[in-house]
Design an enzyme around this catalytic site. Structure first.
Site, PDB file in Angstrom:
ATOM      1  N   ARG A 135      -9.367   3.532  -8.379  1.00  0.00           N
ATOM      2  CA  ARG A 135      -9.065   3.692  -6.963  1.00  0.00           C
ATOM      3  C   ARG A 135      -8.087   2.626  -6.474  1.00  0.00           C
ATOM      4  O   ARG A 135      -7.326   2.839  -5.545  1.00  0.00           O
ATOM      5  CB  ARG A 135     -10.391   3.619  -6.196  1.00  0.00           C
ATOM      6  CG  ARG A 135     -10.276   3.725  -4.698  1.00  0.00           C
ATOM      7  CD  ARG A 135     -10.428   2.371  -4.041  1.00  0.00           C
ATOM      8  NE  ARG A 135     -10.595   2.544  -2.612  1.00  0.00           N
ATOM      9  CZ  ARG A 135      -9.595   2.751  -1.756  1.00  0.00           C
ATOM     10  NH1 ARG A 135      -8.373   2.831  -2.193  1.00  0.00           N
ATOM     11  NH2 ARG A 135      -9.829   2.883  -0.467  1.00  0.00           N
ATOM     12  N   TYR A 138      -3.495   2.420  -6.219  1.00  0.00           N
ATOM     13  CA  TYR A 138      -2.606   2.511  -5.051  1.00  0.00           C
ATOM     14  C   TYR A 138      -2.344   1.135  -4.454  1.00  0.00           C
ATOM     15  O   TYR A 138      -1.194   0.726  -4.271  1.00  0.00           O
ATOM     16  CB  TYR A 138      -3.248   3.435  -4.016  1.00  0.00           C
ATOM     17  CG  TYR A 138      -2.531   3.530  -2.694  1.00  0.00           C
ATOM     18  CD1 TYR A 138      -1.299   4.159  -2.591  1.00  0.00           C
ATOM     19  CD2 TYR A 138      -3.107   3.023  -1.530  1.00  0.00           C
ATOM     20  CE1 TYR A 138      -0.652   4.275  -1.369  1.00  0.00           C
ATOM     21  CE2 TYR A 138      -2.471   3.143  -0.302  1.00  0.00           C
ATOM     22  CZ  TYR A 138      -1.239   3.755  -0.231  1.00  0.00           C
ATOM     23  OH  TYR A 138      -0.595   3.871   0.977  1.00  0.00           O
ATOM     24  N   ALA A 141      -0.229  -1.109  -6.813  1.00  0.00           N
ATOM     25  CA  ALA A 141       1.185  -0.715  -6.858  1.00  0.00           C
ATOM     26  C   ALA A 141       1.897  -1.105  -5.570  1.00  0.00           C
ATOM     27  O   ALA A 141       3.036  -1.591  -5.595  1.00  0.00           O
ATOM     28  CB  ALA A 141       1.299   0.791  -7.096  1.00  0.00           C
ATOM     29  N   LEU A 190      -9.756  11.127   8.689  1.00  0.00           N
ATOM     30  CA  LEU A 190      -9.645  11.875   9.935  1.00  0.00           C
ATOM     31  C   LEU A 190      -9.259  13.323   9.666  1.00  0.00           C
ATOM     32  O   LEU A 190      -9.782  14.247  10.291  1.00  0.00           O
ATOM     33  CB  LEU A 190      -8.630  11.226  10.878  1.00  0.00           C
ATOM     34  CG  LEU A 190      -8.699  11.876  12.261  1.00  0.00           C
ATOM     35  CD1 LEU A 190      -9.236  10.901  13.295  1.00  0.00           C
ATOM     36  CD2 LEU A 190      -7.355  12.413  12.695  1.00  0.00           C
ATOM     37  N   ALA A 191      -8.364  13.528   8.697  1.00  0.00           N
ATOM     38  CA  ALA A 191      -7.978  14.881   8.325  1.00  0.00           C
ATOM     39  C   ALA A 191      -9.153  15.632   7.709  1.00  0.00           C
ATOM     40  O   ALA A 191      -9.360  16.822   7.966  1.00  0.00           O
ATOM     41  CB  ALA A 191      -6.806  14.834   7.352  1.00  0.00           C
ATOM     42  N   ARG A 213     -13.416   0.771   9.867  1.00  0.00           N
ATOM     43  CA  ARG A 213     -11.978   0.983   9.951  1.00  0.00           C
ATOM     44  C   ARG A 213     -11.518   0.830  11.397  1.00  0.00           C
ATOM     45  O   ARG A 213     -12.300   0.944  12.338  1.00  0.00           O
ATOM     46  CB  ARG A 213     -11.605   2.383   9.451  1.00  0.00           C
ATOM     47  CG  ARG A 213     -11.951   2.666   7.991  1.00  0.00           C
ATOM     48  CD  ARG A 213     -11.042   1.882   7.057  1.00  0.00           C
ATOM     49  NE  ARG A 213     -11.306   2.210   5.659  1.00  0.00           N
ATOM     50  CZ  ARG A 213     -12.114   1.517   4.873  1.00  0.00           C
ATOM     51  NH1 ARG A 213     -12.770   0.466   5.349  1.00  0.00           N
ATOM     52  NH2 ARG A 213     -12.271   1.864   3.607  1.00  0.00           N
ATOM     53  N   ASP A 292     -14.548  -2.748   2.368  1.00  0.00           N
ATOM     54  CA  ASP A 292     -15.655  -2.702   3.305  1.00  0.00           C
ATOM     55  C   ASP A 292     -15.207  -2.637   4.761  1.00  0.00           C
ATOM     56  O   ASP A 292     -15.795  -1.947   5.590  1.00  0.00           O
ATOM     57  CB  ASP A 292     -16.550  -3.929   3.103  1.00  0.00           C
ATOM     58  CG  ASP A 292     -15.763  -5.231   3.214  1.00  0.00           C
ATOM     59  OD1 ASP A 292     -14.676  -5.300   2.614  1.00  0.00           O
ATOM     60  OD2 ASP A 292     -16.232  -6.175   3.869  1.00  0.00           O
ATOM     61  N   ARG A 294     -11.599  -3.284   7.522  1.00  0.00           N
ATOM     62  CA  ARG A 294     -10.166  -3.555   7.674  1.00  0.00           C
ATOM     63  C   ARG A 294      -9.860  -3.814   9.143  1.00  0.00           C
ATOM     64  O   ARG A 294      -9.638  -2.878   9.910  1.00  0.00           O
ATOM     65  CB  ARG A 294      -9.332  -2.373   7.181  1.00  0.00           C
ATOM     66  CG  ARG A 294      -9.453  -2.102   5.697  1.00  0.00           C
ATOM     67  CD  ARG A 294      -8.441  -1.081   5.278  1.00  0.00           C
ATOM     68  NE  ARG A 294      -8.781  -0.501   4.004  1.00  0.00           N
ATOM     69  CZ  ARG A 294      -8.654   0.778   3.705  1.00  0.00           C
ATOM     70  NH1 ARG A 294      -8.192   1.617   4.609  1.00  0.00           N
ATOM     71  NH2 ARG A 294      -8.975   1.227   2.517  1.00  0.00           N
TER      72      ARG A 294
END
Length: 322
Positions: A135, A138, A141, A190-191, A213, A292, A294
């Site tokens: 996971r 991303y 990178a 949300l999507a 979040r 956990d 952000r």
């Protein structure tokens, strides 16, 4: 420049009168098209938003994720640097990974101290999970391309600004898998919740929905980017958090709020059981891990550009779901 123009077709095919002559769309893939350097040479500024950025892909398509967010971005950085063109590069809040506080016991008093969970551009460490947790492909990178951009600035004088978005949401975002989003996997939170609400299915809470979040309205976020574009002297060389710390919720609280707002805007009664708990392994597959909390520190962008987000979470959810 994009691989398709479905989302902006109303702006380019044909353009409305007020945009005539102001937009040129070029259909190309930045990783294998020789026209890219010529387009960058013609431009005063390059804004790079190209990425695979759907959490469901991070551990099921780690190679594509790494190539998309690092390898494919290399030519963009290279051409901007070699041709002395300014670059605004979109990164992600995921580069922060896990907070320092997440490694403390749950009842530890230091967990409540801001320095253990508030994320600051030039001070907070980037803490990722182990390699077997793909996971983090991303985030890793994205961090590496940030370091490359920063190094080009230090060694070769590249003028750059790095943007770290914290959950930008609003109307027209992808939400229906296979219709206006990827058909495989699952979309972002949300999507994903929007899709469940439209289909009258329970909203799935991964591991109890305890992750926290913050969410910022797309219109507020675009105002921040415009300030970066218009104020190069104040934006160059900086990394900016772009989020809204006032809109902080757990994922469970977000689900409850979206259920309430959707019932209001649709006129449909809420489901008797609006949420259901699922494990991360069941939802995302083997190798998933998560950050956990952000919470963005907004000191730098406020100081340099005078920007503060305005829209409360309930208001932006109502606008988005309407």
């Amino acid at each position: 420049v994009d691989v398709y123009c479905d989302k902006i077709r109303h702006l380019v095919d044909p353009p409305p009168p007020h945009l005539a002559g102001r937009i040129s769309f070029h259909r190309l893939n930045i990783k294998n098209d020789s026209r890219l350097e010529g387009l960058i040479k013609m431009a005063d500024l390059t804004i790079n938003l190209a990425a695979i950025c759907t959490p469901a892909d991070y551990n099921t398509r780690p190679l594509d994720t790494i190539y998309s967010n690092f390898i494919d971005a290399l030519p963009v950085v290279k051409y901007c640097s070699e041709n002395s063109k300014r670059l605004i590069h979109f990164s992600t809040c995921e580069v922060y990974g896990k907070t320092i506080g997440s490694f403390l016991p749950k009842d530890h008093p230091l967990r409540k101290e801001p320095e253990f969970y508030v994320l600051t551009e030039d001070e907070s460490p980037c803490i990722f999970g182990p390699i077997v947790k793909q996971r983090w492909s991303y985030a890793c990178a994205k961090q590496l391309i940030e370091r490359l951009v920063f190094a080009e600035g230090a060694e070769n004088g590249l003028e750059f600004t790095i943007v770290r978005p914290f959950n930008w949401i609003g109307p027209r975002m992808d939400f229906i898998p296979g219709v206006d989003g990827p058909s495989e996997g699952v979309p972002r939170v949300l999507a994903c919740f929007s899709n469940n609400l439209l289909r009258r299915e329970p909203l799935k809470l991964v591991d109890g929905g305890e992750s926290q979040r913050t969410f910022v309205y797309i219109k507020d976020a675009i105002e921040a980017v415009l300030l970066m574009i218009e104020n190069p002297a104040r934006a160059n060389g900086h990394i900016f958090n772009v989020g809204n710390p006032d809109n902080e919720v757990t994922v469970r609280e977000l689900a409850e709020m979206m259920t309430e707002v959707y019932a209001k805007v649709s006129g449909e009664p809420p489901l008797e059981e609006p949420v259901v708990d699922v494990s991360a392994k069941e939802f995302y597959g083997e190798g998933y891990d998560d950050s956990d909390k952000r919470i963005p520190d907004m000191t730098l962008i406020n100081k340099q550009l005078g920007w503060n987000p305005k829209t409360p979470l309930k208001d932006l959810l109502e606008t988005t779901l309407t």
